[in-house]
Design a protein around this motif. Structure first.
Motif, PDB file in Angstrom:
ATOM      1  N   ALA A  80       0.830  -1.204   0.000  1.00 46.87           N
ATOM      2  CA  ALA A  80       0.000   0.000   0.000  1.00 46.87           C
ATOM      3  C   ALA A  80       0.863   1.252   0.000  1.00 46.87           C
ATOM      4  O   ALA A  80       0.511   2.264  -0.633  1.00 46.87           O
ATOM      5  CB  ALA A  80      -0.932  -0.011   1.218  1.00 46.87           C
ATOM      6  N   GLY A  81       1.985   1.205   0.705  1.00 46.91           N
ATOM      7  CA  GLY A  81       2.887   2.345   0.693  1.00 46.91           C
ATOM      8  C   GLY A  81       3.451   2.622  -0.692  1.00 46.91           C
ATOM      9  O   GLY A  81       3.602   3.782  -1.092  1.00 46.91           O
ATOM     10  N   LEU A  82       3.756   1.565  -1.442  1.00 44.36           N
ATOM     11  CA  LEU A  82       4.254   1.743  -2.808  1.00 44.36           C
ATOM     12  C   LEU A  82       3.152   2.239  -3.738  1.00 44.36           C
ATOM     13  O   LEU A  82       3.394   3.091  -4.611  1.00 44.36           O
ATOM     14  CB  LEU A  82       4.842   0.424  -3.324  1.00 44.36           C
ATOM     15  N   TRP A  83       1.923   1.731  -3.562  1.00 47.85           N
ATOM     16  CA  TRP A  83       0.806   2.269  -4.353  1.00 47.85           C
ATOM     17  C   TRP A  83       0.640   3.763  -4.099  1.00 47.85           C
ATOM     18  O   TRP A  83       0.409   4.544  -5.031  1.00 47.85           O
ATOM     19  CB  TRP A  83      -0.496   1.543  -3.997  1.00 47.85           C
ATOM     20  N   ALA A  84       0.771   4.166  -2.848  1.00 51.18           N
ATOM     21  CA  ALA A  84       0.634   5.586  -2.510  1.00 51.18           C
ATOM     22  C   ALA A  84       1.705   6.411  -3.214  1.00 51.18           C
ATOM     23  O   ALA A  84       1.435   7.520  -3.710  1.00 51.18           O
ATOM     24  CB  ALA A  84       0.711   5.778  -0.995  1.00 51.18           C
ATOM     25  N   GLN A  85       2.932   5.882  -3.263  1.00 46.47           N
ATOM     26  CA  GLN A  85       4.001   6.600  -3.934  1.00 46.47           C
ATOM     27  C   GLN A  85       3.739   6.715  -5.430  1.00 46.47           C
ATOM     28  O   GLN A  85       3.960   7.767  -6.044  1.00 46.47           O
ATOM     29  CB  GLN A  85       5.337   5.902  -3.676  1.00 46.47           C
ATOM     30  N   LEU A  86       3.240   5.649  -6.025  1.00 45.93           N
ATOM     31  CA  LEU A  86       2.880   5.710  -7.446  1.00 45.93           C
ATOM     32  C   LEU A  86       1.805   6.764  -7.680  1.00 45.93           C
ATOM     33  O   LEU A  86       1.838   7.502  -8.684  1.00 45.93           O
ATOM     34  CB  LEU A  86       2.389   4.339  -7.914  1.00 45.93           C
ATOM     35  N   GLY A  87       0.849   6.843  -6.767  1.00 38.57           N
ATOM     36  CA  GLY A  87      -0.209   7.839  -6.905  1.00 38.57           C
ATOM     37  C   GLY A  87       0.311   9.255  -6.774  1.00 38.57           C
ATOM     38  O   GLY A  87      -0.078  10.146  -7.538  1.00 38.57           O
ATOM     39  N   ARG A  88       1.197   9.490  -5.807  1.00 44.88           N
ATOM     40  CA  ARG A  88       1.739  10.844  -5.599  1.00 44.88           C
ATOM     41  C   ARG A  88       2.503  11.324  -6.822  1.00 44.88           C
ATOM     42  O   ARG A  88       2.494  12.518  -7.130  1.00 44.88           O
ATOM     43  CB  ARG A  88       2.658  10.864  -4.375  1.00 44.88           C
ATOM     44  N   HIS A  89       3.163  10.383  -7.509  1.00 46.79           N
ATOM     45  CA  HIS A  89       3.953  10.772  -8.681  1.00 46.79           C
ATOM     46  C   HIS A  89       3.173  10.622  -9.988  1.00 46.79           C
ATOM     47  O   HIS A  89       3.749  10.766 -11.073  1.00 46.79           O
ATOM     48  CB  HIS A  89       5.236   9.949  -8.744  1.00 46.79           C
ATOM     49  N   ALA A  90       1.878  10.372  -9.877  1.00 45.98           N
ATOM     50  CA  ALA A  90       0.993  10.305 -11.042  1.00 45.98           C
ATOM     51  C   ALA A  90       1.491   9.324 -12.097  1.00 45.98           C
ATOM     52  O   ALA A  90       1.561   9.630 -13.294  1.00 45.98           O
ATOM     53  CB  ALA A  90       0.817  11.703 -11.647  1.00 45.98           C
ATOM     54  N   PHE A  91       1.824   8.106 -11.651  1.00 48.05           N
ATOM     55  CA  PHE A  91       2.269   7.082 -12.591  1.00 48.05           C
ATOM     56  C   PHE A  91       1.110   6.654 -13.480  1.00 48.05           C
ATOM     57  O   PHE A  91       0.004   6.395 -13.006  1.00 48.05           O
ATOM     58  CB  PHE A  91       2.797   5.866 -11.832  1.00 48.05           C
ATOM     59  N   THR A  92       1.391   6.566 -14.764  1.00 51.10           N
ATOM     60  CA  THR A  92       0.409   6.103 -15.737  1.00 51.10           C
ATOM     61  C   THR A  92       0.832   4.734 -16.262  1.00 51.10           C
ATOM     62  O   THR A  92       1.879   4.196 -15.880  1.00 51.10           O
ATOM     63  CB  THR A  92       0.293   7.081 -16.914  1.00 51.10           C
ATOM     64  N   ARG A  93       0.046   4.194 -17.157  1.00 51.11           N
ATOM     65  CA  ARG A  93       0.359   2.875 -17.705  1.00 51.11           C
ATOM     66  C   ARG A  93       1.591   2.871 -18.589  1.00 51.11           C
ATOM     67  O   ARG A  93       2.086   1.807 -18.976  1.00 51.11           O
ATOM     68  CB  ARG A  93      -0.838   2.333 -18.481  1.00 51.11           C
ATOM     69  N   THR A  94       2.102   4.042 -18.942  1.00 46.02           N
ATOM     70  CA  THR A  94       3.333   4.097 -19.728  1.00 46.02           C
ATOM     71  C   THR A  94       4.552   4.364 -18.853  1.00 46.02           C
ATOM     72  O   THR A  94       5.637   4.627 -19.365  1.00 46.02           O
ATOM     73  CB  THR A  94       3.232   5.178 -20.829  1.00 46.02           C
ATOM     74  N   ASP A  95       4.380   4.305 -17.538  1.00 48.06           N
ATOM     75  CA  ASP A  95       5.510   4.357 -16.617  1.00 48.06           C
ATOM     76  C   ASP A  95       5.800   2.937 -16.126  1.00 48.06           C
ATOM     77  O   ASP A  95       5.116   1.995 -16.513  1.00 48.06           O
ATOM     78  CB  ASP A  95       5.208   5.313 -15.462  1.00 48.06           C
ATOM     79  N   ALA A  96       6.828   2.785 -15.279  1.00 51.28           N
ATOM     80  CA  ALA A  96       7.270   1.427 -14.970  1.00 51.28           C
ATOM     81  C   ALA A  96       7.830   1.309 -13.560  1.00 51.28           C
ATOM     82  O   ALA A  96       8.153   2.300 -12.909  1.00 51.28           O
ATOM     83  CB  ALA A  96       8.334   0.979 -15.980  1.00 51.28           C
ATOM     84  N   VAL A  97       7.938   0.056 -13.127  1.00 51.21           N
ATOM     85  CA  VAL A  97       8.565  -0.304 -11.856  1.00 51.21           C
ATOM     86  C   VAL A  97       9.820  -1.104 -12.171  1.00 51.21           C
ATOM     87  O   VAL A  97       9.823  -1.930 -13.090  1.00 51.21           O
ATOM     88  CB  VAL A  97       7.604  -1.144 -10.989  1.00 51.21           C
ATOM     89  N   VAL A  98      10.890  -0.832 -11.440  1.00 48.95           N
ATOM     90  CA  VAL A  98      12.114  -1.627 -11.541  1.00 48.95           C
ATOM     91  C   VAL A  98      12.448  -2.145 -10.150  1.00 48.95           C
ATOM     92  O   VAL A  98      12.487  -1.375  -9.188  1.00 48.95           O
ATOM     93  CB  VAL A  98      13.295  -0.809 -12.109  1.00 48.95           C
ATOM     94  N   ALA A  99      12.664  -3.450 -10.034  1.00 50.58           N
ATOM     95  CA  ALA A  99      12.976  -4.078  -8.749  1.00 50.58           C
ATOM     96  C   ALA A  99      14.448  -4.460  -8.730  1.00 50.58           C
ATOM     97  O   ALA A  99      14.931  -5.149  -9.634  1.00 50.58           O
ATOM     98  CB  ALA A  99      12.113  -5.316  -8.539  1.00 50.58           C
ATOM     99  N   VAL A 100      15.163  -4.015  -7.696  1.00 50.83           N
ATOM    100  CA  VAL A 100      16.566  -4.384  -7.503  1.00 50.83           C
ATOM    101  C   VAL A 100      16.677  -5.024  -6.123  1.00 50.83           C
ATOM    102  O   VAL A 100      16.551  -4.343  -5.108  1.00 50.83           O
ATOM    103  CB  VAL A 100      17.503  -3.167  -7.604  1.00 50.83           C
ATOM    104  N   GLY A 101      16.875  -6.339  -6.076  1.00 51.25           N
ATOM    105  CA  GLY A 101      16.957  -7.006  -4.785  1.00 51.25           C
ATOM    106  C   GLY A 101      16.703  -8.495  -4.914  1.00 51.25           C
ATOM    107  O   GLY A 101      16.736  -9.060  -6.007  1.00 51.25           O
TER     108      GLY A 101
END
Length: 358
Positions: A80-101
Motif C-alpha cells: 500500500a505504501g508503494l501504491w501511494a508513492q505511485l499515486g503521488r507521482h501520477a504514474f500512468t500505464r506508460t511508466d514502470a517499476v524496476v525491482a533491484v533485490g
C-alpha cells in the motif's frame, strides 16, 4: 561465461545472464516510459545506485522506494505504501517499476506493478542467486498473509530480467548456498546435467565467480523459461516448479518466515522424494541422490522441532490443494515430475517421519 547470454522465456520476456550487466536494465523497458519507481531493500543502495544511474542516463525520472528486507517486505502494508508513492507521482500505464533485490523484492514489486492501473511494466534486477534462478523469472508475483506464503498475488510478466553474476560477490555464503536448492530442484525435475555439475565439483558450485556456478544459473534459468513459456498461469505443467515447496512453504510458515526459503525447500525435496519412494515412483538410488546432492553443497536434508500436525495444517493451505485434498509434486523417475493427488495420509506421515529422523 565470458559474454552475456540472453535466454528467451518464449515470447513473454528475455532474461539476460552475464557479468557487468546491471546497467542494461534500462534497455529492457518499453518505449515511452517517462518515470520509474525503483524498489529496493533498505540495505542495498550500491547496486540500486548503479541501476538508477543507468536509468537516469537514459532520460528517465527515477523515484527511490526502499522497502524492508526479506519477507518483511511482502505485506499488504508495504504494498500500500508503494501504491501511494505511485499515486503521488501520477504514474500512468506508460511508466514502470524496476525491482533491484532478492526474491522478496521482485515478488513485491511485481505484485505492485501488476495491480497499479491493472498492470504497468516491471523489470527485475535480482541480486541473490535464489531470485536469479527462480523468483524473478516467469511473472509470478505475491505477498504473504498470516495464513500463508504468496496466497495473495497475480501473474504479471516482466518486461525483462537482468541477472548480473558479479553481484553475488557480496552475497553471504549461507544465502548463496540456500539459493542452490532451487538450482538442484531444476536438476531433479528437468535437467539432470545440473546434478552432474554439482556432483562433479560441489565446491565450485558454491563459489560466486566460478564457471560452474555461471553454467548452473544459465541451465536453471533455461529450465524455468521452458516451463513458464509452456504454462504461464500454472494450469498444470508449471506446478512441477513447486517440487519440494509444499512442505517447504509449510516450514517457512510455522517458522514465521525466519528460515531461508532454499533451506526449507531442500528439506521439502527430500520429503517429496520420500513420498515418491513410499508411493513406488522413486527408487532407492534416486532417493539417496536427493540427500547426497543437497548435503554436498551444505543444504539441510532433515527437519527438526516441528509438529507434523502444524505442518499438515499449513500444507492444507498450499496453492495446489483442492478443497480438503492435498496435492504434491513427486517424481516418477529422474526428470519426470508428476502430480500426486490426495495420497494416503499414512504415506504423508511416514514420509515426514523419514525426513524428521534422517
Amino acid at each position: 561465461m565470458s559474454e552475456p547470454v540472453t535466454i528467451p522465456v518464449g515470447d513473454l520476456h528475455d532474461v539476460v545472464v552475464g557479468r557487468g550487466v546491471l546497467g542494461s536494465a534500462s534497455g529492457l523497458l518499453p518505449d515511452g516510459v517517462r518515470q520509474v519507481l525503483l524498489v529496493r531493500p533498505d540495505g542495498l543502495p550500491a547496486y540500486a545506485d548503479v541501476v538508477a544511474g543507468a536509468l537516469r542516463e537514459a532520460g528517465l525520472v527515477v523515484h527511490d522506494a526502499p522497502v524492508p528486507d526479506a519477507e518483511r517486505a511482502k505485506t499488504a502494508e508495504v504494498a500500500a505504501g508503494l501504491w501511494a508513492q505511485l499515486g503521488r507521482h501520477a504514474f500512468t500505464r506508460t511508466d514502470a517499476v524496476v525491482a533491484v533485490g532478492g526474491g522478496t523484492v521482485t515478488d513485491l514489486a511485481g505484485f505492485v506493478a501488476a495491480t497499479w492501473l491493472r498492470g504497468v511494466p516491471v523489470v527485475h534486477v535480482p541480486t541473490t542467486l535464489l531470485a536469479m534462478v527462480d523468483a524473478a523469472v516467469g511473472g509470478k508475483t505475491g505477498i504473504n498473509t498470516a495464513e500463508g506464503k504468496n496466497l495473495v498475488g497475480a501473474f504479471h510478466t516482466p518486461a525483462g530480467v537482468v541477472c548480473d553474476l558479479d553481484v553475488l560477490a557480496t552475497l553471504p555464503r549461507a544465502d548463496l548456498v540456500a539459493g542452490l536448492a532451487e538450482v538442484v530442484k531444476g536438476g531433479f525435475i528437468a535437467d539432470p546435467g545440473i546434478l552432474d555439475l554439482v556432483e562433479g565439483d560441489p565446491a565450485a558450485a558454491t563459489r560466486w565467480d566460478s564457471p560452474v556456478l555461471a553454467e548452473l544459473v544459465r541451465r536453471k534459468v533455461a529450465v524455468k523459461a521452458r516451463v513458464v513459456a509452456a504454462d504461464l498461469r500454472e494450469s498444470f505443467l508449471r506446478e512441477v516448479l513447486n517440487y519440494g515447496h509444499t512442505l517447504g512453504h509449510a516450514i517457512e510458515q510455522v517458522e514465521g518466515f525466519r528460515v531461508r526459503h532454499g533451506e526449507a525447500v531442500a528439506i521439502g525435496m527430500v520429503f517429496a522424494a520420500e513420498l515418491g519412494h513410499a508411493s513406488g515412483t522413486v527408487d532407492d538410488a534416486l532417493l539417496a541422490r536427493h540427500r547426497s546432492v543437497l548435503a554436498a553443497v551444505g543444504l539441510p536434508t532433515s527437519d527438526r522441532g516441528h509438529r507434523f500436525e502444524d505442518l499438515l495444517l499449513a500444507m492444507g493451505r498450499d496453492k495446489k490443494s483442492r478443497g480438503a485434498r492435498l496435492r504434491f509434486v513427486v517424481l516418477d523417475g529422474l526428470a519426470t515430475p508428476v502430480r500426486l493427488e490426495d495420497p494416503d495420509p499414512a504415506l504423508v506421515r511416514a514420509a515426514y517421519a523419514a525426513v524428521s529422523s534422517g
